[in-house]
Scaffold this motif. Structure first.
Motif, PDB file in Angstrom:
ATOM      1  N   THR A   1      -2.757  -6.257  -4.320  1.00  0.00           N
ATOM      2  CA  THR A   1      -2.931  -7.584  -3.754  1.00  0.00           C
ATOM      3  C   THR A   1      -2.454  -8.596  -4.781  1.00  0.00           C
TER       4      THR A   1
ATOM      5  N   LEU B   1      -3.453   0.116  -3.449  1.00  0.00           N
ATOM      6  CA  LEU B   1      -3.327  -1.139  -2.727  1.00  0.00           C
ATOM      7  C   LEU B   1      -3.152  -2.242  -3.763  1.00  0.00           C
TER       8      LEU B   1
ATOM      9  N   GLU C   1       0.855  -1.188   0.000  1.00  0.00           N
ATOM     10  CA  GLU C   1       0.000   0.000   0.000  1.00  0.00           C
ATOM     11  C   GLU C   1       0.887   1.231   0.000  1.00  0.00           C
TER      12      GLU C   1
ATOM     13  N   THR D   1      -4.064   6.738  -3.265  1.00  0.00           N
ATOM     14  CA  THR D   1      -3.632   5.606  -2.463  1.00  0.00           C
ATOM     15  C   THR D   1      -3.823   4.366  -3.329  1.00  0.00           C
TER      16      THR D   1
END
Length: 136
Positions: free
Chosen positions: A135, A133, A2, A131
């Motif tokens: 995965t 993120l 992140e 932002t």
């Protein structure tokens, strides 16, 4: 992974994503205008695409070749009416080709996404920063 970044840092963010060894099929989630296409352009550049890149909004998929003759596919599923349209364009051949597949608006084709994939979620935060993120 992140991180929070500005668009001026997009090329470094692309390198950080690739350093995390993501799966070859990456889904990009985020609101319209958050920078998904801009990030995909930076990823393509980091992977060795030298020519111009653009959003495949109307063509659904753009194919790029890297300097070492590998293929990269950039999909924009926003205008799809249903998954059948994606199947008609042969999306399964792209997704299981072993080449990089970057997919915007993958939520339009949930039943067609390979089990093995990575996800990038981007959100706009204060002062024009984003932002991200990842995965894997």
């Amino acid at each position: 992974m992140e991180i929070t970044f500005s668009l001026e840092q997009i090329n470094e963010v692309a390198k950080q994503i690739l350093a995390e060894d993501p799966k070859k099929v990456i889904l990009f989630h985020g609101e319209m205008g958050v920078g998904k296409t801009t990030l995909i352009k930076a990823l393509a550049k980091s992977l060795g695409v030298e020519g111009p890149t653009s959003s495949p909004t109307f063509s659904l998929v753009n194919e790029y070749q890297t300097i070492d003759n590998k293929l990269l596919y950039h999909f924009d599923m926003y205008r799809l009416k249903n998954e059948t349209e994606a199947l008609d364009m042969g999306i399964d051949e792209y997704l299981y080709s072993g080449n990089w597949c970057f997919i915007e608006w993958a939520e339009k084709i949930p039943n067609l996404i390979p089990e093995t994939h990575s996800i990038v979620k981007i959100k706009l935060v204060s002062n024009g920063k984003r932002t991200l993120l990842l995965t894997c």
